[in-house]
Design a protein around this motif. Structure first.
Motif, PDB file in Angstrom:
ATOM      1  N   UNK A  24    -115.942 -12.126  39.761  1.00 24.97           N
ATOM      2  CA  UNK A  24    -115.621 -13.539  39.693  1.00 24.97           C
ATOM      3  C   UNK A  24    -116.543 -14.360  38.800  1.00 24.97           C
ATOM      4  N   UNK A  31    -112.078 -18.621  30.685  1.00 26.44           N
ATOM      5  CA  UNK A  31    -111.390 -17.989  31.816  1.00 26.44           C
ATOM      6  C   UNK A  31    -111.746 -16.547  32.110  1.00 26.44           C
ATOM      7  N   UNK A  69    -113.323 -13.428  33.324  1.00 26.66           N
ATOM      8  CA  UNK A  69    -114.343 -13.183  34.336  1.00 26.66           C
ATOM      9  C   UNK A  69    -114.523 -11.696  34.573  1.00 26.66           C
ATOM     10  N   UNK A  83    -114.372 -29.814  20.491  1.00 26.65           N
ATOM     11  CA  UNK A  83    -113.320 -29.274  21.346  1.00 26.65           C
ATOM     12  C   UNK A  83    -112.307 -30.365  21.666  1.00 26.65           C
ATOM     13  N   UNK A 103    -130.594 -30.683  23.166  1.00 20.50           N
ATOM     14  CA  UNK A 103    -129.565 -29.840  23.774  1.00 20.50           C
ATOM     15  C   UNK A 103    -128.397 -30.681  24.287  1.00 20.50           C
ATOM     16  N   UNK A 104    -128.704 -31.794  24.896  1.00 19.42           N
ATOM     17  CA  UNK A 104    -127.635 -32.669  25.382  1.00 19.42           C
ATOM     18  C   UNK A 104    -126.736 -33.084  24.212  1.00 19.42           C
ATOM     19  N   UNK A 133    -109.889 -20.656  25.408  1.00 24.12           N
ATOM     20  CA  UNK A 133    -109.205 -20.174  26.599  1.00 24.12           C
ATOM     21  C   UNK A 133    -109.870 -18.930  27.179  1.00 24.12           C
ATOM     22  N   UNK A 178    -118.685 -30.325  22.390  1.00 23.43           N
ATOM     23  CA  UNK A 178    -117.565 -30.780  23.207  1.00 23.43           C
ATOM     24  C   UNK A 178    -116.684 -31.755  22.446  1.00 23.43           C
ATOM     25  N   UNK A 200    -120.982 -16.549  28.694  1.00 25.68           N
ATOM     26  CA  UNK A 200    -121.709 -17.776  28.984  1.00 25.68           C
ATOM     27  C   UNK A 200    -121.111 -18.849  28.096  1.00 25.68           C
ATOM     28  N   UNK A 201    -120.897 -20.011  28.659  1.00 28.71           N
ATOM     29  CA  UNK A 201    -120.223 -21.051  27.888  1.00 28.71           C
ATOM     30  C   UNK A 201    -121.205 -22.033  27.303  1.00 28.71           C
ATOM     31  N   UNK A 202    -120.712 -22.776  26.409  1.00 27.53           N
ATOM     32  CA  UNK A 202    -121.331 -23.987  25.914  1.00 27.53           C
ATOM     33  C   UNK A 202    -122.715 -23.777  25.320  1.00 27.53           C
ATOM     34  N   UNK A 203    -123.703 -23.713  26.202  1.00 31.37           N
ATOM     35  CA  UNK A 203    -125.059 -23.806  25.721  1.00 31.37           C
ATOM     36  C   UNK A 203    -125.517 -22.624  24.882  1.00 31.37           C
ATOM     37  N   UNK A 204    -125.273 -21.447  25.376  1.00 33.93           N
ATOM     38  CA  UNK A 204    -125.889 -20.334  24.674  1.00 33.93           C
ATOM     39  C   UNK A 204    -124.967 -19.622  23.698  1.00 33.93           C
ATOM     40  N   UNK A 249    -124.686 -30.071  22.856  1.00 37.48           N
ATOM     41  CA  UNK A 249    -123.541 -29.797  23.729  1.00 37.48           C
ATOM     42  C   UNK A 249    -122.472 -30.864  23.528  1.00 37.48           C
ATOM     43  N   UNK A 250    -122.891 -32.097  23.422  1.00 36.23           N
ATOM     44  CA  UNK A 250    -121.919 -33.175  23.260  1.00 36.23           C
ATOM     45  C   UNK A 250    -121.173 -33.054  21.934  1.00 36.23           C
TER      46      UNK A 250
END
Lengths: 206, 206, 206, 206
Positions: free
Chosen positions: D129, D123, D125, D175, D164-165, D119, D172, D134-138, D168-169
């Motif tokens: 804005x 969210x 920021x 998650x 990397x794909x 969360x 996810x 940084x999400x996901x990848x790094x 990430x998968x």
DNA sequence: CATGAATGAGAATTCATTCAT
DNA sequence: GATGAATGAATTCTCATTCAT
């Protein structure tokens, strides 16, 4: 349609809008005059105006905006009053007298405005601590006085002195008068005006 | 003179005690001078003094106590400086000159003290909103000046004027000088002093 | 499908009505996509739509209502797009490919919709803190995918696995793709699609 | 002596200091997990921790500081847990299994942490804005996984794919598992782990 | 249909102060 | 003597919502 919360452009319903704005500005003036800049919170101002705190936020972008508009408003009004009085004079000495006299006259009927504007100008700062209003010298009012004095010297009406020093001193003298009067409303501003006029008369004449 | 105004029970080690008190007062002075009265929190002052916030609370009864002692301290020091300079003069005009001159001299070397004391005196209020310090007139400094002027009039050295009005005006003129200088440190206080001396010379002489 | 979920009495001029509603929903989408759920206030949304805040309140029962309709709208549109693509496929593997491919295709042209719907679904809660939208599994979209996979297993086209786990994983993989792409628009979604297709091809085949 | 309000360096009384910090961080975690990022105000967090709002302000520079430390804390703990499990594996496939398995194991005992970190990362920021995290990848965690996969391809253990794909998968997918489980705690994470392991086994092997 | 105006609730934050150690 | 820790009050500001027009 650029509405949103704050009608900063202030156009919508000019009649009620302006009424509120005036009301809030007046409340701000009286609050600052009464309790001082540092204690003049939006809460207190709203309370004084008998409105909710958020009404202030609705009509002004924030405290800064409000206070700046208070100052602008007072400067404008004061200047309109003084300007009219200066216009009737022809000599530099006459203008100097009119300047002192009209200032004190204005004070008499707008005590809290004067108190407030001094407080705000003297205390309001930007986030980084630097004053938000330039004081003393470059208020247009003092600049006008400087020009009057400079002209008087050039015309040979006055002795040779630094017009800015004297202009600042006249301005400060008026603040001093206000201060005395604020402290003790029994002070007779008419007499005070006569004393100051005499003082600067002697100080400037050849 | 500030030794008898200490509030609470605090007598243990007078030497370290006093050192701390000075340190805190100095920090308060510089903080107020730098960021203004309204932004000068105990946090900021402590931070400036490189001590913990609670040390301040330990040595002073509260913020009010601290600020009052700052003012007292500065008044005392200033007066000590000026008094010495007045003592060497015999005529009233000489004393007036010395007063103006020594004030501006003192300013030059204690800019932040002057800035701070003005800010505090102008803004510090009691809980009910009334000023905690009487301004302008009854600062002992101005009272002394009033007495000098009164004497000069009585002795026939000066023309007949209201000594208090002129005293206040001189005081305000000095504040104006400080204001100008605070705004633009490039202003030559020596020249300014000469201008003011001339101004009040003309204003007071017969 | 969102026509029957309108809350209050609002039937006057359906044409202008709908135009406004679309406009506001679009503004909400773009605002949420740009600044995130938590910062997307009605003010900001109205500002983005270049209308007054009250227009939003007029057309929607409240913020909740608006956001729910945004989600419904996007779900409907997305599903309409994907459904058409699925219809042209006969094998389960073909449908899986079409599902992944059409999802990423849709994303490419509706980036902010995807961003917004994810944000809203992930964050929007009822007053008591429970999520207002069930995530992941019971989005009809994922349910359809589950059914596709189940059918593929039944037909012997796929190996034996839990279709819901894989469906959720596919859904999440697509979100991951969107996340990567949101972070770095330089990512080639065509290549990404090929990679994902291969991945789930290997993962599901016998 | 660099004290002031917030001991950001956090050195003073490490025992009580740390206890409080943990307590507040834990309260933040549980609050965000329970009511979501947007509703997790400092008030609610303090309430949850059964302390006054200002205690939070005392121990953290602000909401941003608190949330960032929550994230850091969780990342650190999670990584410590996973790292230990990875270390016991020698093959790339073994590491991939261990990665998935340990992640789900960790989740099982730290549900709200996982919920919260997702969360917040999704969210939180900056003022302008842009996402603060940084999400996901790094996230280092995903980077580690990418490296594991890359190695497996190089060693010929895996087929050729974009590491990397897939990383990430996998992330996810975990998650998604968490999401499913969050929605329905009846889901058996052990079975889910087996399914995911099989899925990515098939997806990556030659 | 539309919207200015108003408002109360609640947000984050800063502050002066107290107290146990 | 000194200070970390804690706290409640107060400050500015934003927000969703309502209402009269």
């Amino acid at each position: 349609m650029q509405s949103d919360s704050r009608p900063s452009g202030r156009k919508r319903n000019p009649i009620i809008e302006e009424a509120r704005r005036r009301q809030i500005i007046d409340a701000a003036v009286e609050t600052v005059a009464a309790v001082g800049y540092a204690q003049a919170s939006l809460s207190r101002i709203a309370q004084h105006a008998q409105i909710s705190k958020s009404v202030v936020s609705y009509h002004f972008a924030g405290k800064d905006d409000l206070l700046e508009q208070v100052v602008t408003q007072i400067y404008d009004d004061t200047w309109a009053y003084i300007e009219a009085r200066l216009a009737t004079e022809t000599t530099s000495a006459g203008k100097l007298h009119a300047y002192i006299q009209s200032n004190l006259d204005y004070m008499r009927s707008h005590r809290s405005r004067l108190l407030a504007v001094g407080d705000i100008v003297g205390n309001h700062r930007t986030a980084d601590g630097t004053p938000r209003f330039a004081t003393i010298t470059d208020e247009s009012v003092v600049m006008v006085l400087t020009e009057i004095l400079r002209q008087g010297i050039e015309d040979g009406e006055f002795r040779d002195f630094d017009p800015q020093v004297v202009a600042v001193t006249v301005g400060q003298a008026l603040i001093g008068a206000l201060g005395r009067w604020a402290l003790d409303p029994g002070v007779d501003l008419g007499v005070y005006a006569a004393e100051l006029t005499a003082l600067f008369d002697h100080a400037t004449r050849k």
